[in-house]
Design a protein around this motif. Structure first.
Motif, mmCIF file in Angstrom:
data_model
loop_
_atom_site.group_PDB
_atom_site.id
_atom_site.type_symbol
_atom_site.label_atom_id
_atom_site.label_comp_id
_atom_site.label_asym_id
_atom_site.label_seq_id
_atom_site.Cartn_x
_atom_site.Cartn_y
_atom_site.Cartn_z
ATOM 1 N N TYR A 66 0.174 6.309 1.552
ATOM 2 C CA TYR A 66 -0.420 5.048 1.997
ATOM 3 C C TYR A 66 -1.888 5.054 1.612
ATOM 4 O O TYR A 66 -2.613 6.025 1.887
ATOM 5 C CB TYR A 66 -0.284 4.889 3.507
ATOM 6 C CG TYR A 66 -0.993 3.665 4.059
ATOM 7 C CD1 TYR A 66 -0.377 2.427 4.058
ATOM 8 C CD2 TYR A 66 -2.286 3.762 4.561
ATOM 9 C CE1 TYR A 66 -1.026 1.310 4.551
ATOM 10 C CE2 TYR A 66 -2.951 2.650 5.061
ATOM 11 C CZ TYR A 66 -2.314 1.425 5.049
ATOM 12 O OH TYR A 66 -2.960 0.322 5.532
ATOM 13 N N GLY A 67 -2.348 3.976 0.997
ATOM 14 C CA GLY A 67 -3.736 3.869 0.598
ATOM 15 C C GLY A 67 -3.869 3.653 -0.895
ATOM 16 O O GLY A 67 -2.901 3.804 -1.657
ATOM 17 N N ALA B 241 -1.054 9.801 9.765
ATOM 18 C CA ALA B 241 -0.630 8.408 9.642
ATOM 19 C C ALA B 241 -1.345 7.536 10.666
ATOM 20 O O ALA B 241 -1.119 7.656 11.874
ATOM 21 C CB ALA B 241 0.878 8.297 9.814
ATOM 22 N N ALA C 46 3.277 0.321 7.765
ATOM 23 C CA ALA C 46 3.673 0.171 6.369
ATOM 24 C C ALA C 46 4.857 1.078 6.016
ATOM 25 O O ALA C 46 5.797 0.649 5.332
ATOM 26 C CB ALA C 46 2.485 0.482 5.457
ATOM 27 N N PHE C 47 4.839 2.325 6.485
ATOM 28 C CA PHE C 47 5.973 3.227 6.248
ATOM 29 C C PHE C 47 7.243 2.649 6.879
ATOM 30 O O PHE C 47 8.313 2.657 6.273
ATOM 31 C CB PHE C 47 5.690 4.611 6.828
ATOM 32 C CG PHE C 47 4.645 5.410 6.102
ATOM 33 C CD1 PHE C 47 4.565 5.393 4.715
ATOM 34 C CD2 PHE C 47 3.727 6.180 6.804
ATOM 35 C CE1 PHE C 47 3.599 6.134 4.043
ATOM 36 C CE2 PHE C 47 2.762 6.918 6.146
ATOM 37 C CZ PHE C 47 2.692 6.906 4.761
ATOM 38 N N SER D 95 -2.766 8.522 4.044
ATOM 39 C CA SER D 95 -1.683 9.057 4.870
ATOM 40 C C SER D 95 -0.496 9.414 3.990
ATOM 41 O O SER D 95 -0.329 8.869 2.890
ATOM 42 C CB SER D 95 -1.230 8.024 5.918
ATOM 43 O OG SER D 95 -2.298 7.582 6.714
ATOM 44 N N PRO E 246 0.791 -1.231 0.000
ATOM 45 C CA PRO E 246 0.000 0.000 0.000
ATOM 46 C C PRO E 246 0.823 1.281 0.000
ATOM 47 O O PRO E 246 0.280 2.358 -0.175
ATOM 48 C CB PRO E 246 -0.802 -0.106 1.301
ATOM 49 C CG PRO E 246 0.061 -0.927 2.200
ATOM 50 C CD PRO E 246 0.774 -1.905 1.310
ATOM 51 N N VAL E 247 2.144 1.188 0.225
ATOM 52 C CA VAL E 247 2.991 2.378 0.260
ATOM 53 C C VAL E 247 3.637 2.577 -1.106
ATOM 54 O O VAL E 247 4.159 1.638 -1.702
ATOM 55 C CB VAL E 247 4.082 2.257 1.335
ATOM 56 C CG1 VAL E 247 5.034 3.450 1.259
ATOM 57 C CG2 VAL E 247 3.457 2.189 2.718
ATOM 58 N N ARG E 248 3.596 3.826 -1.592
ATOM 59 C CA ARG E 248 4.224 4.131 -2.872
ATOM 60 C C ARG E 248 4.741 5.561 -2.839
ATOM 61 O O ARG E 248 4.277 6.386 -2.048
ATOM 62 C CB ARG E 248 3.222 3.961 -4.008
ATOM 63 C CG ARG E 248 2.068 4.947 -3.958
ATOM 64 C CD ARG E 248 0.967 4.594 -4.941
ATOM 65 N NE ARG E 248 -0.068 5.617 -4.992
ATOM 66 C CZ ARG E 248 -1.032 5.745 -4.090
ATOM 67 N NH1 ARG E 248 -1.088 4.921 -3.059
ATOM 68 N NH2 ARG E 248 -1.937 6.702 -4.216
ATOM 69 N N ALA F 183 -0.754 2.693 8.581
ATOM 70 C CA ALA F 183 0.166 3.455 7.740
ATOM 71 C C ALA F 183 1.549 3.533 8.372
ATOM 72 O O ALA F 183 2.566 3.392 7.680
ATOM 73 C CB ALA F 183 -0.387 4.862 7.510
ATOM 74 N N CYS G 149 3.908 10.535 4.122
ATOM 75 C CA CYS G 149 5.147 10.585 4.887
ATOM 76 C C CYS G 149 6.191 11.304 4.047
ATOM 77 O O CYS G 149 6.509 10.859 2.935
ATOM 78 C CB CYS G 149 5.620 9.176 5.240
ATOM 79 S SG CYS G 149 6.949 9.139 6.468
#
Length: 279
Positions: free
Chosen positions: A52-53, A73, A80-81, A60, A5-7, A77, A62
C-alpha cells in the motif's frame, strides 16, 4: 482517473519491503523470514505480498498465503487491503498480526469470509534481549534427528490443544510431519525427554536476523503444575540468544495466565498486542 494504492509487489521492490519490515521486526517476523528465504516472486514464495502506498513511498504490507498477515497497516491501508481481498475467495487458514490491523480487516471481511472458528483479539507480544534471570533446565536440549517419532505425538497434541483442530485432519498429517522434521533438522526444536517421552517442547518457529520467535510451547498434561516450565523455557531462551538471534520473541493468549507468568519470570517484556482470526 482513480489510482488504486494496493498492488502486488515483486522482486524489484525487495529493498523497500525489507526496510519496512525492519520497522516492525517482531510482529512482521514471519513475513520477513519468508521473504528472506524465497524472495517476492509469488511462484517461489508460496504467497503474495501486497503493498500500500506510492511506488517510491511504500507504507504498508500484507502477506497473503497460508496466513493473512498485515504489517504496519494504517487504517487507510487496512481499508484498501480489505476492498481488494473481499472480492477473492478465502484460501488462508488464519489472519494474524497487530491487533488493530487484524481486527480492522476482519470487521471488513467477515461478511464475505466468515464465519470464523475463533477470534483471539488480545495476544500480548513479548520480547527479551537478555539472558533469563532464572536457572535453565539442563535436561532441555535440541531434539536429535532420530527422535522425531518421539516429538511428533507431542507436537500434534500441542497443535490440537492450541488451535482447536488436529493437524492430522489434512493430508493425514504428512505436511505437518514435514514441518516437524524441518524444525528438528535445522536445530530449532527443543524438548525435555523423560523415559522416552516428551514432557516439554518448544520450537523456534520463525528466525530472522532480528529475532527468534518461539512457538509450540507445551508441557505434558501429567507434568503440569510441577513447576518445570520456567526452567525449561529459560533453557530455550538462553540457547536462542547465544546461538541464533539477538532477541527472542513470542505471543501468548491473554487468558493463559500460567504461561504469561512463566514468560515474565524468563525476562520477557510486552511490546504490543497481536490478534488472530482462525478459520
Amino acid at each position: 482517473m482513480l489510482t488504486v494504492p494496493v498492488r502486488q509487489l515483486g522482486e524489484s521492490e525487495r529493498r523497500a519491503v525489507e526496510r519496512l519490515l525492519d520497522h516492525d521486526p517482531f510482529a512482521g517476523a514471519q513475513v520477513a523470514e519468508r521473504i528472506a528465504a524465497r524472495g517476492l516472486s509469488w511462484w517461489r514464495a508460496e504467497g503474495r505480498v501486497l503493498g500500500y502506498g506510492a511506488r517510491r513511498n511504500l507504507e504498508s504490507l500484507c502477506w497473503l498465503g497460508g496466513n493473512l498477515t498485515p504489517v504496519l497497516a494504517s487504517d487507510a491501508a487496512v481499508a484498501a487491503f480489505a476492498d481488494l481481498l473481499a472480492g477473492e475467495e478465502r484460501l488462508c487458514s488464519s489472519i494474524v498480526g497487530r491487533a488493530d490491523a487484524v481486527l480492522g480487516l476482519w470487521d471488513r471481511l467477515s461478511d464475505t469470509w466468515g464465519p470464523a472458528r475463533d477470534v483471539r483479539p488480545n495476544q500480548p507480544l513479548l520480547v527479551t534481549d537478555t539472558l533469563p534471570p532464572v536457572p535453565a533446565d539442563p535436561e532441555v536440549r535440541q531434539v536429535r534427528s532420530g527422535e522425531v517419532d518421539r516429538l511428533f505425538p507431542a507436537a500434534v497434541a500441542m497443535y490440537t490443544e492450541e488451535v482447536g483442530v488436529s493437524p492430522l485432519a489434512e493430508d493425514g498429517g504428512r505436511s505437518y510431519r514435514r514441518r516437524v522434521n524441518d524444525l528438528v533438522r535445522t536445530g530449532r526444536a527443543y524438548a525435555r525427554i523423560v523415559d522416552g517421552k516428551v514432557v516439554f517442547k518448544a520450537e523456534l518457529a520463525v528466525v530472522t536476523k532480528r529475532t527468534a520467535q518461539i512457538q509450540g510451547v507445551w508441557v505434558a498434561p501429567e507434568w503440569r503444575g510441577r513447576g518445570i516450565a520456567t526452567a525449561a523455557m529459560a533453557a530455550v531462551v538462553r540457547d536462542a540468544l547465544l546461538r541464533v538471534a539477538p532477541t527472542v520473541s513470542l505471543y501468548v493468549n491473554d487468558f493463559n495466565l500460567p504461561a504469561r507468568r512463566v514468560y515474565e519470570r524468563c525476562g520477557f517484556q510486552p511490546i504490543g498486542t497481536l490478534a488472530t482470526v482462525l478459520f
